[in-house]
Design a protein around this motif. Structure first.
Motif, PDB file in Angstrom:
ATOM      1  N   SER A 137      44.183  47.869  34.887  1.00  0.00           N
ATOM      2  CA  SER A 137      44.965  47.639  36.092  1.00  0.00           C
ATOM      3  C   SER A 137      45.352  48.984  36.697  1.00  0.00           C
ATOM      4  O   SER A 137      45.891  49.847  35.994  1.00  0.00           O
ATOM      5  CB  SER A 137      46.230  46.838  35.752  1.00  0.00           C
ATOM      6  N   ASN A 179      39.690  45.037  37.847  1.00  0.00           N
ATOM      7  CA  ASN A 179      41.063  45.470  38.108  1.00  0.00           C
ATOM      8  C   ASN A 179      41.955  44.241  38.254  1.00  0.00           C
ATOM      9  O   ASN A 179      41.860  43.496  39.227  1.00  0.00           O
ATOM     10  CB  ASN A 179      41.107  46.323  39.382  1.00  0.00           C
ATOM     11  N   ASP A 180      42.815  44.015  37.247  1.00  0.00           N
ATOM     12  CA  ASP A 180      43.690  42.848  37.279  1.00  0.00           C
ATOM     13  C   ASP A 180      44.904  43.135  36.408  1.00  0.00           C
ATOM     14  O   ASP A 180      44.783  43.762  35.346  1.00  0.00           O
ATOM     15  CB  ASP A 180      42.948  41.611  36.753  1.00  0.00           C
ATOM     16  N   ASN A 194      42.114  38.324  26.771  1.00  0.00           N
ATOM     17  CA  ASN A 194      41.665  38.455  28.153  1.00  0.00           C
ATOM     18  C   ASN A 194      40.394  39.289  28.267  1.00  0.00           C
ATOM     19  O   ASN A 194      39.483  38.956  29.037  1.00  0.00           O
ATOM     20  CB  ASN A 194      42.776  39.063  29.007  1.00  0.00           C
ATOM     21  N   GLU A 243      32.639  46.190  41.700  1.00  0.00           N
ATOM     22  CA  GLU A 243      33.849  45.441  41.355  1.00  0.00           C
ATOM     23  C   GLU A 243      33.461  44.158  40.607  1.00  0.00           C
ATOM     24  O   GLU A 243      32.477  43.508  40.930  1.00  0.00           O
ATOM     25  CB  GLU A 243      34.640  45.084  42.615  1.00  0.00           C
ATOM     26  N   ALA A 245      35.219  40.547  39.286  1.00  0.00           N
ATOM     27  CA  ALA A 245      36.381  39.662  39.319  1.00  0.00           C
ATOM     28  C   ALA A 245      36.717  39.185  37.913  1.00  0.00           C
ATOM     29  O   ALA A 245      35.827  38.905  37.105  1.00  0.00           O
ATOM     30  CB  ALA A 245      36.093  38.473  40.227  1.00  0.00           C
ATOM     31  N   PHE A 246      38.010  39.064  37.642  1.00  0.00           N
ATOM     32  CA  PHE A 246      38.433  38.662  36.294  1.00  0.00           C
ATOM     33  C   PHE A 246      38.567  37.153  36.152  1.00  0.00           C
ATOM     34  O   PHE A 246      38.053  36.561  35.220  1.00  0.00           O
ATOM     35  CB  PHE A 246      39.757  39.345  35.939  1.00  0.00           C
ATOM     36  N   GLU A 268      41.037  33.757  35.568  1.00  0.00           N
ATOM     37  CA  GLU A 268      42.358  33.367  35.080  1.00  0.00           C
ATOM     38  C   GLU A 268      42.619  33.962  33.701  1.00  0.00           C
ATOM     39  O   GLU A 268      41.740  34.017  32.852  1.00  0.00           O
ATOM     40  CB  GLU A 268      42.482  31.851  35.009  1.00  0.00           C
TER      41      GLU A 268
END
Length: 310
Positions: A39, A61-62, A72, A166, A168-169, A171
């Motif tokens: 993050s 990035n989360d 996670n 990039e 995406a992560f 949930e």
């Protein structure tokens, strides 16, 4: 072949063992993608893109990835693992925590703690507390591997210009949450990467007397280590422990002071370039692997050595 390496970092800089893991990936051969999951870790992404051996950087990035929760990261890696022939991570607490979860999700066998690459499907790893090496061959379509960083040189950290993509992560895993992290802050070099390590064992005798180990380390700008016996006795904190159930180190010089040298301890330091043993028991196992051995009372030798370095 396509290889995915999972970067270990603190959201501000790469951990040095990532560079060693990339060397293992390069020996396998093929395009290397480096995944930076964190993050607000743009500085880490920039650092990763500059590594010459890296073809592409994936940036996830989360906020859910900020603290490196294994659940996670494993979920993220599992979602893309099928796109690669190999997935590598350092054999540190970080890699040991999340990669077995990915192996379970992928229903494949993990190849753990490799110290050499024979070919794209064949690897060497230690067994029996490092007293033997076994060559293993994996037939899994996706090979999940943890790398003993001390067995591989670090790759060059500069000279590259990898593309950044990039990722995406999704949930976060709801069954776990980050509470806090208790980090030991020290001005000494990091134990895992220090060029000189001074370790004390049961022979030091007490927590108060362990100060002579720390004084010697301070004079040499060295990291402080300890045997499991010393840690169990309360002479030193857990994060000082070197051995099979502690940290694996391979410094230029390793001082084993008051350490008998059981195989469990040797498993964590026997790859050191020079080993100096100080023990009053001339039959202590540590002398069998020591480069230099001093049979004497450590309370006579260590203060004198510390004084000579003043």
């Amino acid at each position: 072949m396509s290889i995915l390496v999972i970067a270990e970092h603190d959201n501000s800089a790469l951990n040095a063992n990532t560079l060693n893991t990339l060397n293992a990936a390069a020996k396998i051969g093929g395009d290397i993608t480096l995944l930076v999951a964190g993050s607000d870790a743009q500085s880490v992404v920039d650092e990763a893109a500059a590594i010459a051996s890296v073809s592409k950087v994936l940036s996830a990035n989360d906020a859910a990835l900020a603290d490196g929760l294994a659940e996670n990261i494993a979920w993220l890696v599992n979602g893309i693992a099928a796109n690669y022939t190999h997935v590598l991570a350092p054999a540190s607490n970080f890699g040991k925590n999340f990669l077995p979860r990915v192996a379970a999700m992928q229903d494949v066998m993990q190849v753990s703690d490799i110290v050499d690459v024979v070919s794209a499907d064949t690897f060497v790893r230690p067994i029996y507390a490092g007293n033997a090496l076994v060559t293993v061959k994996s037939s899994d379509s996706v090979k999940l591997i943890t790398v003993r960083s001390t067995a591989f040189d670090a790759v060059e950290a500069t000279g590259g210009s990898a593309a950044v993509e990039e990722l995406a992560f999704g949930e976060a895993f709801e069954g776990v949450s980050f509470v806090s992290r208790d980090v030991t802050v020290s001005e000494r070099p990091d134990l895992a990467t220090a060029p000189i390590v001074v370790s004390g064992g049961r022979g030091v005798g007490s927590k108060e007397d362990f100060a002579i180990i720390e004084k010697l380390a301070e004079k040499m700008n060295a990291a402080v280590g300890a045997s499991r016996a010393a840690v169990d006795a309360g002479y030193a904190p857990n994060d000082f422990q070197v051995g099979q159930t502690g940290k694996v180190v391979a410094p230029d010089i390793y001082f084993a002071i008051g350490i008998s040298g059981a195989i469990q301890h040797q498993a964590g330091m026997r790859e050191s370039k020079v080993i100096v043993a100080i023990n009053k028991d001339e039959e202590a196992p540590i002398f069998q692997i020591a480069t230099y051995g001093i049979v004497a009372d450590l309370f006579d030798v260590v203060p004198e050595l510390t004084e000579l370095l003043s």
